[in-house]
Every structure is written in C-alpha cells, then in structure tokens.
Design a protein around this motif. Structure first.
Motif, PDB file in Angstrom:
ATOM      1  N   GLU A 101     -35.647 -26.081   7.191  1.00  0.00           N
ATOM      2  CA  GLU A 101     -36.235 -25.512   7.681  1.00  0.00           C
ATOM      3  C   GLU A 101     -37.419 -26.450   8.116  1.00  0.00           C
ATOM      4  OE1 GLU A 101     -36.504 -22.500   8.514  1.00  0.00           O
ATOM      5  OE2 GLU A 101     -34.944 -21.536   7.479  1.00  0.00           O
ATOM      6  N   ILE A 102     -38.337 -26.320   9.184  1.00  0.00           N
ATOM      7  CA  ILE A 102     -39.199 -27.402   9.718  1.00  0.00           C
ATOM      8  C   ILE A 102     -40.147 -27.595   8.671  1.00  0.00           C
ATOM      9  CG2 ILE A 102     -40.721 -25.610  10.688  1.00  0.00           C
ATOM     10  CD1 ILE A 102     -41.490 -27.193  12.701  1.00  0.00           C
ATOM     11  N   GLY A 103     -40.371 -28.714   8.451  1.00  0.00           N
ATOM     12  CA  GLY A 103     -41.267 -29.333   7.425  1.00  0.00           C
ATOM     13  C   GLY A 103     -40.649 -29.636   6.079  1.00  0.00           C
ATOM     14  N   ASP A 104     -39.414 -29.201   5.727  1.00  0.00           N
ATOM     15  CA  ASP A 104     -38.609 -29.610   4.730  1.00  0.00           C
ATOM     16  C   ASP A 104     -38.257 -31.099   4.627  1.00  0.00           C
ATOM     17  OD1 ASP A 104     -38.999 -27.124   3.760  1.00  0.00           O
ATOM     18  OD2 ASP A 104     -36.773 -26.558   4.309  1.00  0.00           O
ATOM     19  N   ALA A 105     -38.269 -31.619   3.437  1.00  0.00           N
ATOM     20  CA  ALA A 105     -37.594 -32.948   3.261  1.00  0.00           C
ATOM     21  C   ALA A 105     -36.172 -32.989   3.361  1.00  0.00           C
ATOM     22  CB  ALA A 105     -38.119 -33.474   2.016  1.00  0.00           C
ATOM     23  N   PRO A 106     -35.434 -34.222   3.812  1.00  0.00           N
ATOM     24  CA  PRO A 106     -33.840 -34.274   3.743  1.00  0.00           C
ATOM     25  C   PRO A 106     -33.631 -34.043   2.398  1.00  0.00           C
ATOM     26  CG  PRO A 106     -34.969 -35.931   5.356  1.00  0.00           C
ATOM     27  CD  PRO A 106     -36.185 -35.287   4.405  1.00  0.00           C
ATOM     28  N   GLN A 107     -32.363 -33.228   2.526  1.00  0.00           N
ATOM     29  CA  GLN A 107     -31.903 -32.990   1.155  1.00  0.00           C
ATOM     30  C   GLN A 107     -30.322 -33.039   0.954  1.00  0.00           C
ATOM     31  OE1 GLN A 107     -33.485 -29.226  -0.794  1.00  0.00           O
ATOM     32  NE2 GLN A 107     -33.931 -28.973   1.218  1.00  0.00           N
ATOM     33  N   GLU A 108     -29.725 -33.557  -0.179  1.00  0.00           N
ATOM     34  CA  GLU A 108     -28.232 -33.500  -0.191  1.00  0.00           C
ATOM     35  C   GLU A 108     -27.808 -32.299  -0.781  1.00  0.00           C
ATOM     36  OE1 GLU A 108     -26.996 -36.711  -2.614  1.00  0.00           O
ATOM     37  OE2 GLU A 108     -28.176 -38.154  -1.376  1.00  0.00           O
ATOM     38  N   LEU A 109     -27.384 -31.556   0.409  1.00  0.00           N
ATOM     39  CA  LEU A 109     -26.939 -29.895   0.136  1.00  0.00           C
ATOM     40  C   LEU A 109     -25.469 -29.976   0.352  1.00  0.00           C
ATOM     41  CD1 LEU A 109     -29.798 -27.713   1.214  1.00  0.00           C
ATOM     42  CD2 LEU A 109     -29.213 -28.412  -1.249  1.00  0.00           C
ATOM     43  N   ASP A 110     -24.481 -29.561  -0.402  1.00  0.00           N
ATOM     44  CA  ASP A 110     -23.220 -29.387  -0.197  1.00  0.00           C
ATOM     45  C   ASP A 110     -22.604 -28.206   0.545  1.00  0.00           C
ATOM     46  OD1 ASP A 110     -22.617 -31.823  -1.486  1.00  0.00           O
ATOM     47  OD2 ASP A 110     -22.238 -30.940  -3.360  1.00  0.00           O
ATOM     48  N   MET A 111     -21.515 -28.182   1.163  1.00  0.00           N
ATOM     49  CA  MET A 111     -20.914 -26.969   1.791  1.00  0.00           C
ATOM     50  C   MET A 111     -20.299 -26.305   0.594  1.00  0.00           C
ATOM     51  SD  MET A 111     -21.309 -26.069   4.958  1.00  0.00           S
ATOM     52  CE  MET A 111     -21.913 -26.537   6.765  1.00  0.00           C
ATOM     53  N   PRO A 112     -19.913 -24.794   0.913  1.00  0.00           N
ATOM     54  CA  PRO A 112     -19.022 -24.267  -0.084  1.00  0.00           C
ATOM     55  C   PRO A 112     -17.616 -25.205   0.114  1.00  0.00           C
ATOM     56  CG  PRO A 112     -20.234 -22.503   1.208  1.00  0.00           C
ATOM     57  CD  PRO A 112     -20.535 -24.073   1.830  1.00  0.00           C
ATOM     58  N   GLU A 113     -16.662 -24.790  -0.782  1.00  0.00           N
ATOM     59  CA  GLU A 113     -15.333 -25.608  -0.698  1.00  0.00           C
ATOM     60  C   GLU A 113     -14.662 -24.835   0.437  1.00  0.00           C
ATOM     61  OE1 GLU A 113     -13.961 -28.267  -2.352  1.00  0.00           O
ATOM     62  OE2 GLU A 113     -15.930 -28.748  -2.939  1.00  0.00           O
ATOM     63  N   PRO A 114     -13.808 -25.487   1.082  1.00  0.00           N
ATOM     64  CA  PRO A 114     -12.906 -24.972   2.206  1.00  0.00           C
ATOM     65  C   PRO A 114     -12.142 -23.691   1.676  1.00  0.00           C
ATOM     66  CG  PRO A 114     -13.198 -27.325   2.210  1.00  0.00           C
ATOM     67  CD  PRO A 114     -13.716 -27.045   1.091  1.00  0.00           C
ATOM     68  N   ALA A 115     -11.600 -23.982   0.432  1.00  0.00           N
ATOM     69  CA  ALA A 115     -10.503 -23.159   0.077  1.00  0.00           C
ATOM     70  C   ALA A 115     -11.184 -21.797  -0.319  1.00  0.00           C
ATOM     71  CB  ALA A 115      -9.707 -23.768  -1.130  1.00  0.00           C
ATOM     72  N   GLU A 116     -12.654 -22.073  -1.131  1.00  0.00           N
ATOM     73  CA  GLU A 116     -12.972 -20.670  -1.750  1.00  0.00           C
ATOM     74  C   GLU A 116     -13.682 -20.202  -0.617  1.00  0.00           C
ATOM     75  OE1 GLU A 116     -16.212 -22.089  -4.309  1.00  0.00           O
ATOM     76  OE2 GLU A 116     -14.618 -23.036  -5.487  1.00  0.00           O
ATOM     77  N   ALA A 117     -14.148 -20.725   0.625  1.00  0.00           N
ATOM     78  CA  ALA A 117     -14.849 -20.173   1.770  1.00  0.00           C
ATOM     79  C   ALA A 117     -13.601 -19.196   2.451  1.00  0.00           C
ATOM     80  CB  ALA A 117     -15.040 -21.100   2.738  1.00  0.00           C
ATOM     81  N   GLN A 118     -12.420 -19.815   2.724  1.00  0.00           N
ATOM     82  CA  GLN A 118     -11.281 -18.873   3.114  1.00  0.00           C
ATOM     83  C   GLN A 118     -10.708 -17.988   2.114  1.00  0.00           C
ATOM     84  OE1 GLN A 118      -7.900 -21.392   4.812  1.00  0.00           O
ATOM     85  NE2 GLN A 118      -6.719 -19.662   4.433  1.00  0.00           N
ATOM     86  N   ALA A 119     -10.888 -18.009   1.030  1.00  0.00           N
ATOM     87  CA  ALA A 119     -10.423 -16.925   0.087  1.00  0.00           C
ATOM     88  C   ALA A 119     -11.201 -15.654   0.107  1.00  0.00           C
ATOM     89  CB  ALA A 119     -10.111 -17.605  -1.285  1.00  0.00           C
ATOM     90  N   GLU A 120     -12.720 -16.327  -0.043  1.00  0.00           N
ATOM     91  CA  GLU A 120     -13.504 -14.935  -0.015  1.00  0.00           C
ATOM     92  C   GLU A 120     -13.829 -14.282   1.345  1.00  0.00           C
ATOM     93  OE1 GLU A 120     -14.892 -14.132  -2.702  1.00  0.00           O
ATOM     94  OE2 GLU A 120     -13.982 -15.730  -3.986  1.00  0.00           O
ATOM     95  N   CYS A 121     -13.626 -15.226   2.421  1.00  0.00           N
ATOM     96  CA  CYS A 121     -13.930 -14.473   3.593  1.00  0.00           C
ATOM     97  C   CYS A 121     -12.585 -13.339   3.820  1.00  0.00           C
ATOM     98  CB  CYS A 121     -13.523 -15.300   4.700  1.00  0.00           C
ATOM     99  SG  CYS A 121     -14.009 -14.917   6.467  1.00  0.00           S
ATOM    100  N   HIS A 122     -11.326 -13.927   3.307  1.00  0.00           N
ATOM    101  CA  HIS A 122     -10.197 -13.044   3.473  1.00  0.00           C
ATOM    102  C   HIS A 122     -10.524 -11.731   2.591  1.00  0.00           C
ATOM    103  CE1 HIS A 122      -6.241 -11.544   2.062  1.00  0.00           C
ATOM    104  NE2 HIS A 122      -6.042 -11.633   3.307  1.00  0.00           N
ATOM    105  N   ALA A 123     -11.070 -12.101   1.283  1.00  0.00           N
ATOM    106  CA  ALA A 123     -11.235 -10.913   0.282  1.00  0.00           C
ATOM    107  C   ALA A 123     -12.469  -9.822   0.931  1.00  0.00           C
ATOM    108  CB  ALA A 123     -11.738 -11.352  -1.145  1.00  0.00           C
ATOM    109  N   ILE A 124     -13.427 -10.521   1.553  1.00  0.00           N
ATOM    110  CA  ILE A 124     -14.534  -9.661   2.222  1.00  0.00           C
ATOM    111  C   ILE A 124     -13.996  -8.352   3.078  1.00  0.00           C
ATOM    112  CG2 ILE A 124     -16.351  -9.499   3.619  1.00  0.00           C
ATOM    113  CD1 ILE A 124     -17.272 -12.113   2.492  1.00  0.00           C
ATOM    114  N   VAL A 125     -13.056  -8.840   3.930  1.00  0.00           N
ATOM    115  CA  VAL A 125     -12.503  -7.880   5.058  1.00  0.00           C
ATOM    116  C   VAL A 125     -11.296  -7.081   4.428  1.00  0.00           C
ATOM    117  CG1 VAL A 125     -11.387  -7.499   7.198  1.00  0.00           C
ATOM    118  CG2 VAL A 125     -13.069  -9.558   6.912  1.00  0.00           C
ATOM    119  N   THR A 126     -10.466  -7.649   3.740  1.00  0.00           N
ATOM    120  CA  THR A 126      -9.278  -6.765   3.158  1.00  0.00           C
ATOM    121  C   THR A 126      -9.603  -5.815   1.952  1.00  0.00           C
ATOM    122  OG1 THR A 126      -8.652  -8.728   1.754  1.00  0.00           O
ATOM    123  CG2 THR A 126      -7.773  -8.653   3.997  1.00  0.00           C
ATOM    124  N   THR A 127     -10.416  -6.321   1.318  1.00  0.00           N
ATOM    125  CA  THR A 127     -10.809  -5.142   0.170  1.00  0.00           C
ATOM    126  C   THR A 127     -11.410  -4.044   0.399  1.00  0.00           C
ATOM    127  OG1 THR A 127     -11.607  -7.257  -1.209  1.00  0.00           O
ATOM    128  CG2 THR A 127     -12.342  -5.202  -1.991  1.00  0.00           C
TER     129      THR A 127
END
Length: 392
Positions: A101-127
């Motif tokens: 956001e505007i005004g925030d200081a730079p942060q070291e924030l990770d992304m979700p793990e690719p494998a977890e992102a794909q698995a959860e995305c698949h689960a959201i729809v197919t469930t």
C-alpha cells in the motif's frame, strides 16, 4: 490356554480382504465381474432374462463408475506430483522486496509455495462438484464454480488497472527528472509498488487460468468471463470482449489484446448437437491458416459454445462478439453482424439458426468471403444415450 477355532470374525471389509491376500478394490472388481457374468447367463443365475438384462446394465454402470473413480484417483496423484510451469513462474520469480500500500515501507514478503497454490486452486473448484454430485444441489455446482473462477478474473482485472495507473505515474516521473534525494526515494518506491502489482496480477491470473481449466474438466465447457477481457501469458484460449478487441485493433496498444492472425467468423443457432462435423471443418481451416483468430457471435450454448470449446482445445484466440441489446435493441444482432464483416474475415462458418444467421450468410456471400454453410438437417443423428439424458 484358549483353543483356536475356525470361527474367525472380521470387523471391516479391509481386514477380510487382507486375510484373503487381496485388496478391497480387487474384491469389488471380482464381485462385479462375477455378477456381470451371471447377468449374461454365464453363471447359475436362475432369474428371467429381462431381470438379468436390467441387472447387467446396472452392474456395467457401477463398473464404469469404479473405473472412472480409479482414473480420477490416478489423475489426482499425478497432479500432486506435477506443478505447472506457470505456477513456478508466477509464484517463484518475484523480487526480494514489495510494497503493498502507498506509504508502506518495503517488506520481505514471500509468495505462497507454487505446489500449494496449484493444489488449493484445484481443490477450491473441484470440491464444489464433489460435494454436490448426485444430490439435489448438483445443478448449482456449475454456477458456483463459474463464480469462483470469475472472482479470480475480477481481482486480476482490478490489479491490472492499478498496475496500469502506477506505471503511468512512473512514466510521468521519469519524464521529469530531479536530482534531489526525495525524488529518488519516491521514484524507487513507485517502481516497487508497480512491480508488486505486476507480481500480484500474474499470480492471480495464473490461478484464474488454472481454475478455468479445472472448471472445463468438470463441466466439459470452457469458462468465459461475463464481461471484460481474459488475457494472460498462460491461457489456452483468450476470451476477449469485443469492445476491448476493437479498441486494441485501432490503437495497437497491447499486442496480446490484439490478435493479429487472419479472422475466421463463426456463427450458428443455439440448438445444435453434432459437434464432430464442426470440429472437422475448423480443423481443416486451422491446417490452412495456423495463425487464425476465431470470432464468434458470443452465445453460451449451441454452435458458439462448440466453437469456444474447440478454440480452447486447440489454443486458438477467441473473440466473442456479444450484441449490445441495451444500445441497439432488436437490431443489435444485425449491428453485430456489421462489426464482424468490417473485420474483413478470410473465411467463415455459418450454421442454420435464426434470421440473424441468414443475414450474416447473405452478407458474407455478397462480400465474396469463402463461407461454409451447415443446415440443421445435415447433422448426424443424435446418439441414443444423449436422447435419454435429454428426456431425463
């Protein structure tokens, strides 16, 4: 000392199977095979023929369901072990710092793990489909899953707009160089914010496209947005709204929103079952015009839906021209035909439908556009299984 007897009791089917040296899946298969053999008259089943035939059909259906469940189980196992390259690119190739956001200081924030992102995305729809299947809620599964994919699409559009705005501000600042330290800090922060939005958009677009693939595998139909454009580097068939397409064609601001291949027009009625003949003709056209762009009249069922599915399977850019009824009223379909003709198509397919398709066919012939016309009577007979499904 307790005397051992032959009366051995088992508390579960799995324990019994283990004692017999097999597994539950094998036992079920053996049971179904024997029951089918009895229904065919190969066993000692004393029931009348008509009862055996009904039993045979029921058992064959159960066996087919068993095999399909096993195939789905294998597919899930393979999916768990395989992460798409697009997820590695979108979630793994990011900068070390980010500003949310505007005004925030730079942060070291990770992304979700690719494998977890794909698995959860698949689960959201197919469930949703797994939960509602074979219940009275099953008809709602497709609509809810469509909404899930559309939520990813809406968020991706919002992030893209913010990215464009920040990029414009960054370009304005770059045109007005200033040697001060404040200017340098603001420029670096603005660049980092724009880069963060780009990374966010890429990740959400990746999940949207994968969720759309899951939606298509469950429904047999390609997902398409209600409005706006669906464009990303990993999509299989870009669903581009006609307004975006025409604007990009005139301004050429973004190449991926402006398919440059030769235009092939496709239109037809909403009642059509023989997709094989349409697939075959589209395959022939693509063999002659590999870089083709397919423009349809944007209906969600019938011929246009068949063309959309073909485009998705063959990686062909698809432009859906939906008539603007709010502006043109009853003449919206004919205005849309004029838009298609103004694209100077090199070839066209028109299936029998309403007077709108007839008008388009006549105008294409008048402009000497090679056109393939398919009458309703020229379809192959509808399959018996499909008839039964239609009759309920």
């Amino acid at each position: 000392m307790t005397k051992e007897t032959n009366d051995r009791r088992y508390t579960s089917f799995a324990d019994l199977a283990k004692a017999m040296g097999t597994n539950p899946a094998d036992l079920r298969k053996q049971y179904l095979d024997k029951a089918i053999a009895d229904a065919n008259g190969e066993g000692s089943d004393p029931r009348p023929t008509w009862m055996r035939e009904e039993r045979k059909a029921d058992l064959a259906q159960r066996k087919e369901m068993e095999e399909r469940d096993r195939e789905n189980e294998i597919a899930d196992m393979m999916r768990e072990d395989t992460v798409c390259d697009s997820f590695h690119e979108a979630f793994g190739d990011v900068g070390a710092l980010s500003i949310l956001e505007i005004g925030d200081a730079p942060q070291e924030l990770d992304m979700p793990e690719p494998a977890e992102a794909q698995a959860e995305c698949h689960a959201i729809v197919t469930t949703i489909f797994d939960l509602f299947r074979d219940t009275r809620l099953e008809p709602s599964a497709q609509a809810i899953a469509w909404g899930i994919v559309n939520s990813f699409h809406y968020e991706a559009q919002k992030l893209a707009n913010e990215e464009d705005r920040l990029s414009g501000e960054l370009q304005d600042m770059a045109r007005r160089p200033d040697p001060s330290e404040i200017y340098a800090t603001e420029l670096e922060d603005l660049q980092l914010r724009a880069q963060t939005k780009l990374e966010q958009r890429s990740a959400i677009e990746c999940m949207r496209d994968y969720a759309a693939d899951c939606y298509r595998s469950q429904t047999g139909r390609p997902w398409s947005a209600a409005r706006g454009s669906k464009v990303s580097s990993v999509t299989t068939a870009s669903q581009i709204a006609s307004a975006d397409f025409l604007k990009a064609r005139a301004t050429a601001l973004r190449e991926k929103r402006n398919p440059t291949g030769p235009i092939v027009v496709f239109s037809g009625g909403q009642e059509w079952h023989d997709f094989q003949q349409l697939y075959a003709r589209l395959d022939q056209i693509k063999a002659r015009i590999p870089s083709m762009t397919l423009c349809t009249t944007g209906q969600r069922k019938g011929c246009d839906a068949i063309a959309a599915a073909w485009a998705a399977n063959n990686g062909v850019p698809l432009v859906a021209f939906v008539p603007n009824s709010n502006r043109y009223g009853k003449s919206a379909g004919f205005r849309r035909n004029e838009q298609l003709l103004n694209l100077n198509p090199v070839e066209a397919i028109v299936c029998q439908g309403t007077g709108i398709q007839l008008n388009l066919l006549e105008e294409l012939k008048r402009k000497n556009v090679p056109t393939h016309a398919f009458p309703i009577s020229g379809q192959a007979p509808i399959a018996a299984d499909t008839k039964r499904q239609a009759w309920g």
